[in-house]
Scaffold this motif. Structure first.
Motif, short mmCIF file in Angstrom:
data_model
loop_
_atom_site.label_atom_id
_atom_site.label_comp_id
_atom_site.label_asym_id
_atom_site.label_seq_id
_atom_site.Cartn_x
_atom_site.Cartn_y
_atom_site.Cartn_z
N ILE A 62 41.65 32.74 33.28
CA ILE A 62 42.26 34.06 33.10
C ILE A 62 43.38 33.85 31.91
CG2 ILE A 62 43.64 35.74 34.03
CD1 ILE A 62 42.26 35.37 36.64
N PRO A 63 43.24 34.48 30.79
CA PRO A 63 44.29 34.53 29.69
C PRO A 63 45.46 34.68 30.21
CG PRO A 63 42.37 35.59 28.94
CD PRO A 63 42.24 35.45 30.38
N ASP A 64 46.64 33.88 29.84
CA ASP A 64 47.87 34.01 30.10
C ASP A 64 48.54 35.42 29.54
OD1 ASP A 64 48.31 31.93 31.57
OD2 ASP A 64 48.79 30.50 29.99
N ALA A 65 47.92 35.67 28.39
CA ALA A 65 48.36 36.88 27.67
C ALA A 65 48.23 38.10 28.39
CB ALA A 65 47.60 37.16 26.29
N LEU A 66 47.13 38.36 29.52
CA LEU A 66 47.05 39.34 30.22
C LEU A 66 48.10 39.73 31.30
CD1 LEU A 66 43.32 39.16 31.04
CD2 LEU A 66 44.32 40.62 29.38
N ASN A 67 48.71 38.62 31.89
CA ASN A 67 49.58 38.64 32.88
C ASN A 67 50.91 38.60 32.02
OD1 ASN A 67 48.77 38.08 35.37
ND2 ASN A 67 47.81 36.24 34.76
N GLU A 68 51.22 38.22 30.89
CA GLU A 68 52.49 38.39 30.41
C GLU A 68 52.71 39.97 29.85
OE1 GLU A 68 51.94 35.59 27.21
OE2 GLU A 68 52.30 33.69 28.25
N ALA A 69 51.46 40.46 29.41
CA ALA A 69 51.69 41.75 28.92
C ALA A 69 51.75 42.72 30.26
CB ALA A 69 50.07 42.13 28.21
N ALA A 70 51.22 42.28 31.36
CA ALA A 70 51.56 43.16 32.61
C ALA A 70 53.08 42.99 33.11
CB ALA A 70 50.59 42.68 33.54
N VAL A 71 53.64 41.92 32.72
CA VAL A 71 55.06 41.66 33.04
C VAL A 71 55.88 42.58 32.09
CG1 VAL A 71 56.96 40.02 33.04
CG2 VAL A 71 54.71 39.40 34.03
N ILE A 72 55.64 42.48 31.00
CA ILE A 72 56.30 43.14 30.08
C ILE A 72 56.37 44.78 30.50
CG2 ILE A 72 56.25 44.12 27.56
CD1 ILE A 72 55.43 41.38 26.74
N ASP A 73 54.85 45.29 30.82
CA ASP A 73 54.86 46.78 31.28
C ASP A 73 55.55 46.91 32.55
OD1 ASP A 73 53.49 47.12 28.92
OD2 ASP A 73 51.60 46.98 29.85
N GLY A 74 56.09 45.95 33.29
CA GLY A 74 56.65 46.22 34.48
C GLY A 74 56.10 46.07 35.92
N CYS A 75 54.64 45.39 35.79
CA CYS A 75 53.98 45.48 36.77
C CYS A 75 54.51 43.98 37.95
CB CYS A 75 52.51 44.78 36.54
SG CYS A 75 51.48 45.96 35.54
N THR A 76 54.43 44.38 39.02
CA THR A 76 54.73 43.57 39.97
C THR A 76 53.83 42.53 40.36
OG1 THR A 76 53.78 44.85 41.83
CG2 THR A 76 56.10 45.47 41.24
N THR A 77 54.10 41.36 41.18
CA THR A 77 53.15 40.28 41.23
C THR A 77 52.03 40.77 42.01
OG1 THR A 77 55.19 38.79 41.34
CG2 THR A 77 53.00 38.05 42.50
N TRP A 78 52.24 41.81 42.89
CA TRP A 78 50.97 42.25 43.63
C TRP A 78 50.11 43.07 42.74
CZ3 TRP A 78 47.37 41.92 47.04
CH2 TRP A 78 46.72 43.19 47.43
N GLN A 79 50.46 43.96 41.85
CA GLN A 79 49.89 44.63 40.94
C GLN A 79 49.07 43.62 40.10
OE1 GLN A 79 53.01 47.30 39.40
NE2 GLN A 79 52.37 48.93 40.54
N ARG A 80 49.70 42.72 39.49
CA ARG A 80 48.83 41.91 38.58
C ARG A 80 47.91 41.10 39.42
NH1 ARG A 80 53.00 37.69 37.14
NH2 ARG A 80 54.55 38.53 38.33
N ILE A 81 48.06 40.74 40.65
CA ILE A 81 46.80 40.05 41.48
C ILE A 81 45.85 41.25 41.72
CG2 ILE A 81 46.23 39.13 43.70
CD1 ILE A 81 49.27 37.88 43.79
N ARG A 82 46.28 42.31 42.09
CA ARG A 82 45.19 43.40 42.45
C ARG A 82 44.41 43.84 40.94
NH1 ARG A 82 46.48 49.19 44.93
NH2 ARG A 82 44.41 50.07 45.17
N TYR A 83 45.14 44.23 39.85
CA TYR A 83 44.48 44.59 38.78
C TYR A 83 43.73 43.72 37.92
CZ TYR A 83 45.90 49.09 40.86
OH TYR A 83 46.34 50.17 41.61
N ILE A 84 44.68 42.48 37.86
CA ILE A 84 44.00 41.46 36.75
C ILE A 84 43.50 40.32 37.53
CG2 ILE A 84 44.90 39.93 34.92
CD1 ILE A 84 47.19 41.80 34.35
N THR A 85 43.84 39.69 38.29
CA THR A 85 43.35 38.37 39.01
C THR A 85 41.97 38.65 39.84
OG1 THR A 85 45.60 37.48 38.90
CG2 THR A 85 44.05 36.42 40.08
N LEU A 86 42.36 39.54 40.65
CA LEU A 86 40.98 39.71 41.56
C LEU A 86 39.81 40.23 40.68
CD1 LEU A 86 42.70 41.31 44.60
CD2 LEU A 86 41.24 39.25 44.59
N PRO A 87 39.88 41.08 39.99
CA PRO A 87 38.52 41.58 39.15
C PRO A 87 38.09 40.47 38.28
CG PRO A 87 40.51 43.14 38.96
CD PRO A 87 41.08 42.04 39.66
N LEU A 88 39.07 39.60 37.56
CA LEU A 88 38.63 38.56 36.99
C LEU A 88 38.09 37.33 37.71
CD1 LEU A 88 40.94 38.74 33.99
CD2 LEU A 88 38.82 39.78 34.03
#
Length: 291
Positions: A183-209
């Motif tokens: 999973i590209p780090d850029a996706l998580n980094e962009a999500a952090v900049i947008d204010g996503c929590t750890t759970w939101q990143r897992i739910r909407y980025i990590t799990l689907p990928l």
């Protein structure tokens, strides 16, 4: 591609194709033919054609359906306990925190141990006379739980399934790790900049990928649980009174204890069909769209 290139490709593929025919296709075809015969396993003995009799006997046998129920318990533990546990461990060891290499080594230790070693170790830990876990329960005043778990029908299969989960969780952790690191780090980094929590990143980025990882895990879990033999055999032997038998144990007993090779082959074919059907279902469920 030139005609010469086709011949070169065929020459390189030939060894793999021969191995596939000799060790996969031929045994399956031979097993299908054997399942329609009665044979005691002696090479010189005559094989008697019995048609669908072996399948009729198996499908009308309560012990076979009970063994499938026990395999279902392994599947239940595999999907509802082992899969979340392995995935959580994978997230932990791939996180950018200190000590991940140590965690990875410690978590993988049970996988290194042989199945028989793990089975004997846990049998001693839960032994009703001197087991450490039983003694701890007694010291806590939980005497009602200090009994022989492995000789209690209905409970023993759950205990073995949990032990199997403990042993193989780290191996499955590696399957999920292989998916997480892609999973590209850029996706998580962009999500952090947008204010996503750890759970939101897992739910909407990590799990689907991680769909492909879940698909691989599901197929391995299904095939492993359907053919489960070594752990349950080492801990309970299928007892008491065959209450903890699995299809793998029934196959073994029919072949080598009762000398019913045809019936054993029929069990193998039923398990093959069941495993392929469930694997196809998993492929459809976890099918990932490509962009």
């Amino acid at each position: 591609m030139k005609k010469k290139d086709y011949w070169i490709a065929a020459i390189f593929l030939l060894p793999a194709v021969l191995l596939l025919i000799v060790f996969v296709i031929y045994p399956i075809i031979s097993n299908v033919i054997l399942s329609f015969h009665s044979w005691n396993g002696i090479f010189s003995a005559k094989r008697t054609f019995v048609g669908m009799e072996n399948y009729q006997v198996i499908l009308s046998d309560k012990s076979f359906w009970r063994s499938l129920t026990n395999a279902g318990i392994f599947l239940f533990v595999g999907f509802l306990i082992q899969m979340p546990l392995s995935y959580a461990l994978a997230i932990l060891v791939t996180a950018k925190i200190r000590g991940t290499k140590v965690f990875r080594t410690v978590y993988y230790l049970p996988v290194i141990l042989g199945t028989t070693i793990v089975a004997v170790m846990w049998k001693n830990l839960i032994n009703p006379n001197y087991g450490a876990i039983i003694e701890i329960l007694k010291s806590l005043g939980l005497n009602s739980l200090a009994f022989d778990w492995l000789n209690t029908p209905g409970l023993n299969v759950w205990i073995v399934a949990l032990v199997n989960c403990w042993k193989s969780a780290a191996f499955n952790m590696l399957i999920f790790c292989a998916g997480l690191v892609t999973i590209p780090d850029a996706l998580n980094e962009a999500a952090v900049i947008d204010g996503c929590t750890t759970w939101q990143r897992i739910r909407y980025i990590t799990l689907p990928l991680s769909k492909n990882s879940f698909k691989v895990y599901s197929i391995l879990c299904i095939t492993g649980c359907i053919k489960q033999f070594d752990m349950i055999w080492a801990m309970t032997g299928g007892g008491p009174n065959a209450t903890s038998s699995t299809p793998g144990i029934l196959l073994y007993l029919n072949a080598y204890s009762f000398k019913l090779m045809g019936r054993s082959a029929a069990i193998a074919i039923i398990l093959l069909i069941l495993g392929v059907a469930l694997s196809i279902c998993c492929n459809r469920i976890f099918r990932q769209e490509e962009y």
